[in-house]
Design a protein around this motif. Structure first.
Motif, mmCIF file in Angstrom:
data_model
loop_
_atom_site.group_PDB
_atom_site.id
_atom_site.type_symbol
_atom_site.label_atom_id
_atom_site.label_comp_id
_atom_site.label_asym_id
_atom_site.label_seq_id
_atom_site.Cartn_x
_atom_site.Cartn_y
_atom_site.Cartn_z
ATOM 1 N N PRO A 133 0.793 -1.231 0.000
ATOM 2 C CA PRO A 133 0.000 0.000 0.000
ATOM 3 C C PRO A 133 0.832 1.291 0.000
ATOM 4 O O PRO A 133 0.339 2.323 -0.451
ATOM 5 C CB PRO A 133 -0.843 -0.106 1.273
ATOM 6 N N GLN A 134 2.064 1.249 0.476
ATOM 7 C CA GLN A 134 2.884 2.458 0.474
ATOM 8 C C GLN A 134 3.842 2.518 -0.715
ATOM 9 O O GLN A 134 3.981 3.567 -1.335
ATOM 10 C CB GLN A 134 3.708 2.584 1.770
ATOM 11 N N THR A 135 4.498 1.420 -1.044
ATOM 12 C CA THR A 135 5.509 1.457 -2.107
ATOM 13 C C THR A 135 4.935 1.135 -3.480
ATOM 14 O O THR A 135 5.567 1.429 -4.498
ATOM 15 C CB THR A 135 6.659 0.474 -1.816
ATOM 16 N N GLY A 136 3.751 0.502 -3.524
ATOM 17 C CA GLY A 136 3.123 0.172 -4.796
ATOM 18 C C GLY A 136 3.736 -1.023 -5.504
ATOM 19 O O GLY A 136 3.353 -1.347 -6.631
ATOM 20 N N ILE A 137 4.673 -1.704 -4.866
ATOM 21 C CA ILE A 137 5.314 -2.856 -5.512
ATOM 22 C C ILE A 137 4.328 -4.020 -5.601
ATOM 23 O O ILE A 137 3.713 -4.410 -4.606
ATOM 24 C CB ILE A 137 6.591 -3.273 -4.766
ATOM 25 N N LEU A 138 4.177 -4.569 -6.815
ATOM 26 C CA LEU A 138 3.340 -5.758 -7.024
ATOM 27 C C LEU A 138 4.062 -6.965 -6.454
ATOM 28 O O LEU A 138 5.258 -7.162 -6.706
ATOM 29 C CB LEU A 138 3.074 -5.969 -8.509
ATOM 30 N N PHE A 139 3.344 -7.782 -5.705
ATOM 31 C CA PHE A 139 3.956 -8.933 -5.042
ATOM 32 C C PHE A 139 4.180 -10.116 -5.974
ATOM 33 O O PHE A 139 5.227 -10.751 -5.943
ATOM 34 C CB PHE A 139 3.100 -9.368 -3.848
ATOM 35 N N ASN A 140 3.192 -10.454 -6.786
ATOM 36 C CA ASN A 140 3.242 -11.683 -7.584
ATOM 37 C C ASN A 140 4.496 -11.732 -8.464
ATOM 38 O O ASN A 140 4.684 -10.909 -9.343
ATOM 39 C CB ASN A 140 1.991 -11.806 -8.453
ATOM 40 N N GLY A 141 5.361 -12.695 -8.184
ATOM 41 C CA GLY A 141 6.564 -12.890 -8.982
ATOM 42 C C GLY A 141 7.757 -12.052 -8.553
ATOM 43 O O GLY A 141 8.851 -12.217 -9.094
ATOM 44 N N TYR A 142 7.573 -11.164 -7.577
ATOM 45 C CA TYR A 142 8.685 -10.332 -7.103
ATOM 46 C C TYR A 142 9.729 -11.235 -6.446
ATOM 47 O O TYR A 142 9.401 -12.115 -5.672
ATOM 48 C CB TYR A 142 8.164 -9.296 -6.104
ATOM 49 N N LYS A 143 11.015 -11.006 -6.743
ATOM 50 C CA LYS A 143 12.076 -11.895 -6.259
ATOM 51 C C LYS A 143 12.887 -11.254 -5.141
ATOM 52 O O LYS A 143 13.376 -10.149 -5.278
ATOM 53 C CB LYS A 143 13.023 -12.282 -7.390
ATOM 54 N N ILE A 144 13.031 -12.008 -4.061
ATOM 55 C CA ILE A 144 13.897 -11.640 -2.948
ATOM 56 C C ILE A 144 15.224 -12.359 -3.144
ATOM 57 O O ILE A 144 15.266 -13.576 -3.340
ATOM 58 C CB ILE A 144 13.277 -12.054 -1.590
ATOM 59 N N SER A 145 16.301 -11.618 -3.065
ATOM 60 C CA SER A 145 17.640 -12.158 -3.301
ATOM 61 C C SER A 145 18.114 -13.065 -2.155
ATOM 62 O O SER A 145 17.751 -12.851 -0.994
ATOM 63 C CB SER A 145 18.616 -10.984 -3.458
ATOM 64 N N SER A 146 18.912 -14.063 -2.489
ATOM 65 C CA SER A 146 19.695 -14.873 -1.545
ATOM 66 C C SER A 146 18.889 -15.713 -0.566
ATOM 67 O O SER A 146 19.392 -16.087 0.487
ATOM 68 C CB SER A 146 20.674 -13.995 -0.776
ATOM 69 N N VAL A 147 17.655 -16.030 -0.900
ATOM 70 C CA VAL A 147 16.840 -16.858 -0.016
ATOM 71 C C VAL A 147 17.478 -18.236 0.160
ATOM 72 O O VAL A 147 17.450 -18.812 1.255
ATOM 73 C CB VAL A 147 15.385 -16.946 -0.525
ATOM 74 N N ASP A 148 18.099 -18.759 -0.889
ATOM 75 C CA ASP A 148 18.774 -20.052 -0.784
ATOM 76 C C ASP A 148 19.874 -20.020 0.274
ATOM 77 O O ASP A 148 20.050 -20.972 1.036
ATOM 78 C CB ASP A 148 19.335 -20.488 -2.140
ATOM 79 N N LYS A 149 20.607 -18.920 0.360
ATOM 80 C CA LYS A 149 21.653 -18.771 1.381
ATOM 81 C C LYS A 149 21.048 -18.743 2.789
ATOM 82 O O LYS A 149 21.632 -19.274 3.732
ATOM 83 C CB LYS A 149 22.452 -17.484 1.159
ATOM 84 N N ALA A 150 19.902 -18.099 2.934
ATOM 85 C CA ALA A 150 19.233 -18.018 4.228
ATOM 86 C C ALA A 150 18.777 -19.408 4.685
ATOM 87 O O ALA A 150 18.970 -19.784 5.847
ATOM 88 C CB ALA A 150 18.050 -17.063 4.163
ATOM 89 N N ILE A 151 18.204 -20.182 3.765
ATOM 90 C CA ILE A 151 17.761 -21.545 4.099
ATOM 91 C C ILE A 151 18.966 -22.395 4.501
ATOM 92 O O ILE A 151 18.920 -23.123 5.500
ATOM 93 C CB ILE A 151 17.009 -22.183 2.911
ATOM 94 N N GLU A 152 20.037 -22.301 3.743
ATOM 95 C CA GLU A 152 21.251 -23.061 4.050
ATOM 96 C C GLU A 152 21.807 -22.677 5.426
ATOM 97 O O GLU A 152 22.182 -23.540 6.219
ATOM 98 C CB GLU A 152 22.299 -22.800 2.974
ATOM 99 N N MET A 153 21.828 -21.389 5.735
ATOM 100 C CA MET A 153 22.355 -20.925 7.019
ATOM 101 C C MET A 153 21.549 -21.471 8.197
ATOM 102 O O MET A 153 22.119 -22.023 9.141
ATOM 103 C CB MET A 153 22.349 -19.395 7.064
ATOM 104 N N VAL A 154 20.209 -21.337 8.157
ATOM 105 C CA VAL A 154 19.411 -21.785 9.299
ATOM 106 C C VAL A 154 19.409 -23.302 9.425
ATOM 107 O O VAL A 154 19.328 -23.839 10.533
ATOM 108 C CB VAL A 154 17.979 -21.208 9.284
ATOM 109 N N THR A 155 19.535 -24.007 8.309
ATOM 110 C CA THR A 155 19.629 -25.472 8.360
ATOM 111 C C THR A 155 20.898 -25.883 9.092
ATOM 112 O O THR A 155 20.878 -26.776 9.959
ATOM 113 C CB THR A 155 19.586 -26.062 6.937
ATOM 114 N N LYS A 156 22.008 -25.247 8.786
ATOM 115 C CA LYS A 156 23.279 -25.533 9.480
ATOM 116 C C LYS A 156 23.195 -25.164 10.960
ATOM 117 O O LYS A 156 23.688 -25.897 11.823
ATOM 118 C CB LYS A 156 24.436 -24.783 8.819
#
Length: 179
Positions: A133-156
Motif C-alpha cells: 500500500p505504500q511502495t506500490g510494488i506488485l507482489f506476484n513474482g517479485y524476487k527476494i535475493s539470496s533466499v537459498d543462502k538463508a535456508i542453508e544458514m538456518v539449516t546448518k
C-alpha cells in the motif's frame, strides 16, 4: 550519537515489535521525534539494548524501507534426523511502522524457496493486498535475493541444536547479499 539510525528495544518482556524504536540522534536530540536522548533512556530504564540499524538488500528494502523486513523460516527435524523447513513467508512492514510484525500493522506473504513472492499478502485481520500500500510494488513474482543462502544458514544452525525439534527463524538479507 550521530549515527545514521539506531534501534533501541526492551531487553525483556517484549514481543511483536512492542517497544522497538528507531532513533536518529543528532547531538542529544532524536530528530525523528524531537525527544531528548536522556528522556528516551530514562523511559527504558536499565532493561534495553541498542544496535545499528541493519541495511537490507535492495530487493527487501524496496518492498518497504522503514522496517527490516524478514523471511520467516521454520525448520524441523524429520524422522530420519534430516533438517527440513515448512513453506516460507515474508514479513513486511507497512503504514509507517518501524517493524515488520503483523501485530504492528505489517503483512505476511508466502514465497517459494527461490525467493519468489506469491500473489497476495495478508494483514492480521485478513485484508488482502496485491501490492504494497505504500511502495506500490506488485507482489506476484517479485524476487527476494539470496533466499537459498538463508535456508542453508538456518539449516546448518539448527543442526547445532538438535534437541529442538522446531525452530522459527526471522532472517533478513543484508546489502551485500548475505543472510
Amino acid at each position: 550519537r550521530d549515527k545514521d539510525k539506531v534501534v533501541i528495544k526492551p531487553s525483556r518482556d517484549t514481543d511483536s515489535g512492542r517497544g522497538i524504536e528507531v532513533l536518529e540522534i543528532r547531538g542529544d536530540i532524536n530528530i525523528r521525534t524531537n525527544e531528548k536522548l536522556q528522556d528516551i533512556l530514562l523511559r527504558y530504564k536499565a532493561d534495553f539494548v541498542t544496535q545499528s540499524f541493519i541495511k537490507t538488500h535492495k530487493s527487501i528494502r524496496d518492498l518497504y524501507p522503514d522496517s527490516v523486513n524478514t523471511i520467516r523460516i521454520v525448520t524441523f527435524i524429520c524422522d530420519d534426523n534430516a533438517i527440513s523447513h515448512f513453506p516460507l513467508a515474508m514479513r513486511i512492514g507497512a503504514n509507517g511502522a518501524n517493524v515488520d510484525n503483523i501485530h504492528a500493522g505489517g503483512m505476511v506473504i508466502g514465497m517459494d524457496d527461490y525467493g519468489i513472492l506469491k500473489q497476495y499478502a495478508f494483514s492480521e485481520y485478513g485484508e488482502k493486498f496485491e501490492k504494497h500500500p505504500q511502495t506500490g510494488i506488485l507482489f506476484n513474482g517479485y524476487k527476494i535475493s539470496s533466499v537459498d543462502k538463508a535456508i542453508e544458514m538456518v539449516t546448518k544452525l539448527h543442526a547445532r541444536i538438535p534437541r529442538l525439534t522446531f525452530i522459527s527463524w526471522d532472517v533478513t538479507i543484508l546489502e551485500n547479499g548475505d543472510p
